[in-house]
Write a protein that holds these residues in place. Structure first.
Motif, PDB file in Angstrom:
ATOM      1  N   PRO A  77     -48.103 -20.724  39.815  1.00 23.79           N
ATOM      2  CA  PRO A  77     -47.684 -21.380  38.926  1.00 23.79           C
ATOM      3  C   PRO A  77     -47.482 -20.067  37.686  1.00 23.79           C
ATOM      4  O   PRO A  77     -47.899 -20.845  36.724  1.00 23.79           O
ATOM      5  CB  PRO A  77     -49.104 -22.440  38.272  1.00 23.79           C
ATOM      6  N   ALA A  78     -47.226 -19.048  38.037  1.00 20.17           N
ATOM      7  CA  ALA A  78     -47.614 -17.815  37.077  1.00 20.17           C
ATOM      8  C   ALA A  78     -45.802 -17.570  36.684  1.00 20.17           C
ATOM      9  O   ALA A  78     -45.859 -17.124  35.632  1.00 20.17           O
ATOM     10  CB  ALA A  78     -47.918 -16.916  37.912  1.00 20.17           C
ATOM     11  N   GLY A  79     -44.526 -18.094  37.182  1.00 23.59           N
ATOM     12  CA  GLY A  79     -44.100 -17.872  36.980  1.00 23.59           C
ATOM     13  C   GLY A  79     -43.004 -19.168  36.264  1.00 23.59           C
ATOM     14  O   GLY A  79     -43.323 -19.992  36.041  1.00 23.59           O
ATOM     15  N   VAL A  80     -41.790 -18.722  35.661  1.00 21.74           N
ATOM     16  CA  VAL A  80     -40.887 -19.682  34.573  1.00 21.74           C
ATOM     17  C   VAL A  80     -39.446 -19.132  35.330  1.00 21.74           C
ATOM     18  O   VAL A  80     -39.579 -18.291  36.154  1.00 21.74           O
ATOM     19  CB  VAL A  80     -40.903 -19.623  33.286  1.00 21.74           C
ATOM     20  N   ALA A  81     -38.710 -19.974  35.762  1.00 19.92           N
ATOM     21  CA  ALA A  81     -37.789 -20.172  36.285  1.00 19.92           C
ATOM     22  C   ALA A  81     -36.586 -19.831  35.544  1.00 19.92           C
ATOM     23  O   ALA A  81     -36.446 -20.939  34.608  1.00 19.92           O
ATOM     24  CB  ALA A  81     -37.133 -21.286  37.643  1.00 19.92           C
ATOM     25  N   LEU A  82     -35.710 -19.221  35.656  1.00 17.57           N
ATOM     26  CA  LEU A  82     -34.116 -19.388  34.184  1.00 17.57           C
ATOM     27  C   LEU A  82     -32.883 -19.586  35.645  1.00 17.57           C
ATOM     28  O   LEU A  82     -33.115 -19.061  36.940  1.00 17.57           O
ATOM     29  CB  LEU A  82     -34.474 -18.024  33.734  1.00 17.57           C
ATOM     30  N   GLY A  83     -32.522 -21.018  34.420  1.00 19.70           N
ATOM     31  CA  GLY A  83     -31.356 -21.192  35.776  1.00 19.70           C
ATOM     32  C   GLY A  83     -30.359 -22.183  34.839  1.00 19.70           C
ATOM     33  O   GLY A  83     -30.473 -21.807  33.400  1.00 19.70           O
ATOM     34  N   ALA A  84     -28.740 -21.222  35.563  1.00 21.56           N
ATOM     35  CA  ALA A  84     -27.803 -22.264  34.788  1.00 21.56           C
ATOM     36  C   ALA A  84     -27.620 -21.869  33.733  1.00 21.56           C
ATOM     37  O   ALA A  84     -26.815 -22.062  32.722  1.00 21.56           O
ATOM     38  CB  ALA A  84     -28.138 -23.683  34.434  1.00 21.56           C
ATOM     39  N   LEU A  85     -27.908 -20.058  32.983  1.00 18.89           N
ATOM     40  CA  LEU A  85     -27.152 -19.445  32.855  1.00 18.89           C
ATOM     41  C   LEU A  85     -25.171 -19.665  31.429  1.00 18.89           C
ATOM     42  O   LEU A  85     -25.345 -18.632  33.406  1.00 18.89           O
ATOM     43  CB  LEU A  85     -27.327 -18.021  32.685  1.00 18.89           C
ATOM     44  N   SER A  86     -25.327 -19.915  30.882  1.00 17.35           N
ATOM     45  CA  SER A  86     -23.435 -19.627  30.486  1.00 17.35           C
ATOM     46  C   SER A  86     -23.774 -19.204  29.270  1.00 17.35           C
ATOM     47  O   SER A  86     -24.115 -19.599  27.991  1.00 17.35           O
ATOM     48  CB  SER A  86     -23.037 -21.543  31.029  1.00 17.35           C
ATOM     49  N   LEU A  87     -23.187 -18.336  29.202  1.00 11.63           N
ATOM     50  CA  LEU A  87     -21.950 -17.549  28.384  1.00 11.63           C
ATOM     51  C   LEU A  87     -20.664 -17.813  27.991  1.00 11.63           C
ATOM     52  O   LEU A  87     -19.587 -17.498  28.740  1.00 11.63           O
ATOM     53  CB  LEU A  87     -22.627 -15.843  28.263  1.00 11.63           C
ATOM     54  N   ASP A  88     -20.419 -18.092  26.651  1.00 10.76           N
ATOM     55  CA  ASP A  88     -18.882 -18.113  26.418  1.00 10.76           C
ATOM     56  C   ASP A  88     -18.420 -17.157  26.497  1.00 10.76           C
ATOM     57  O   ASP A  88     -18.968 -15.592  27.356  1.00 10.76           O
ATOM     58  CB  ASP A  88     -18.617 -18.133  24.954  1.00 10.76           C
ATOM     59  N   ARG A  89     -16.784 -17.157  27.399  1.00  9.99           N
ATOM     60  CA  ARG A  89     -16.108 -15.743  28.419  1.00  9.99           C
ATOM     61  C   ARG A  89     -15.602 -14.832  26.751  1.00  9.99           C
ATOM     62  O   ARG A  89     -15.591 -13.773  27.109  1.00  9.99           O
ATOM     63  CB  ARG A  89     -15.397 -16.755  28.628  1.00  9.99           C
ATOM     64  N   ARG A  90     -15.815 -15.285  25.794  1.00 12.19           N
ATOM     65  CA  ARG A  90     -15.343 -14.745  24.748  1.00 12.19           C
ATOM     66  C   ARG A  90     -16.428 -13.626  24.463  1.00 12.19           C
ATOM     67  O   ARG A  90     -16.615 -11.837  24.019  1.00 12.19           O
ATOM     68  CB  ARG A  90     -14.689 -15.343  23.685  1.00 12.19           C
ATOM     69  N   CYS A  91     -17.540 -13.494  24.949  1.00 11.41           N
ATOM     70  CA  CYS A  91     -18.842 -12.706  25.309  1.00 11.41           C
ATOM     71  C   CYS A  91     -19.376 -11.975  26.126  1.00 11.41           C
ATOM     72  O   CYS A  91     -20.359 -11.451  26.024  1.00 11.41           O
ATOM     73  CB  CYS A  91     -20.320 -13.467  24.575  1.00 11.41           C
ATOM     74  N   GLN A  92     -18.071 -11.962  26.926  1.00 16.29           N
ATOM     75  CA  GLN A  92     -18.604 -12.115  28.299  1.00 16.29           C
ATOM     76  C   GLN A  92     -17.869  -9.878  28.341  1.00 16.29           C
ATOM     77  O   GLN A  92     -16.903  -9.844  27.285  1.00 16.29           O
ATOM     78  CB  GLN A  92     -17.505 -12.052  29.597  1.00 16.29           C
ATOM     79  N   GLY A  93     -18.712  -9.478  29.018  1.00 19.09           N
ATOM     80  CA  GLY A  93     -18.567  -7.368  28.680  1.00 19.09           C
ATOM     81  C   GLY A  93     -19.100  -6.779  27.882  1.00 19.09           C
ATOM     82  O   GLY A  93     -18.999  -5.842  27.392  1.00 19.09           O
ATOM     83  N   ARG A  94     -19.687  -7.768  26.532  1.00 23.64           N
ATOM     84  CA  ARG A  94     -19.413  -7.129  25.307  1.00 23.64           C
ATOM     85  C   ARG A  94     -21.760  -6.806  25.599  1.00 23.64           C
ATOM     86  O   ARG A  94     -22.051  -6.219  24.077  1.00 23.64           O
ATOM     87  CB  ARG A  94     -19.482  -8.041  23.637  1.00 23.64           C
TER      88      ARG A  94
END
Length: 165
Positions: A77-94
């Protein structure tokens, strides 16, 4: 570059619907069009938009209840799950993803006041994602078997300041 997190609104859809994943990330996450129907009307899940200079460039889910506990040997109950992170490919590596993850320590408690940490899983065939999460303070808690192979279960302590680099 100004990166911020904001709860998903329908106003973000006109841009998020065209988000494109980097080919090497496609098997590890969900597109917004796949994620959003799972969030609608579910009080245990919050869609979070990543904005760069006020333009939506990514999306992920924060979850409690069964969507959090499916990664764990017992409910947390003290946790929150982060899931399904999607980042536009044009933002990757920046640095966009890292900048967004550094904001979790401020963002999560505003929306989940009892949260003490954020949990997530990373497929072991996705070391680039693991590197980003470790860079912002996530640590590996354990390993587990997932639908697509072995995964690392990682945790970010919300009481610790996020690393700046």
């Amino acid at each position: 570059m100004v990166i911020r997190l904001e709860p998903y609104t329908k106003a973000h859809w006109h841009i998020l619907k065209d988000l494109q994943l980097a080919p090497e990330q496609a098997e590890f996450t969900a597109l917004p069009s796949q994620l959003l129907p799972m969030l609608e009307g579910n009080p245990e899940r919050l869609g979070v938009t990543i904005l760069e200079n006020d333009v939506p460039v990514g999306l992920f889910a924060l979850s409690v209840g069964e969507h959090r506990d499916k990664y764990l040997p017992q409910p947390d109950p003290a946790g929150v799950a982060l899931g399904a992170l999607s980042l536009d490919r044009r933002c990757q590596g920046r640095g966009v993803g890292s900048a967004a993850m550094r904001q979790l320590s401020d963002f999560v408690p505003r929306h989940f006041p009892s949260a003490q940490h954020v949990l997530l899983v990373v497929n072991q065939r996705n070391p680039a994602a693991k590197h980003v999460y470790e860079k912002v303070g996530f640590v590996v808690l354990r390993e587990r078997e997932g639908l697509r192979g072995p995964q690392w279960v990682m945790q970010l302590d919300l009481s610790s300041p996020a690393p700046t680099s």
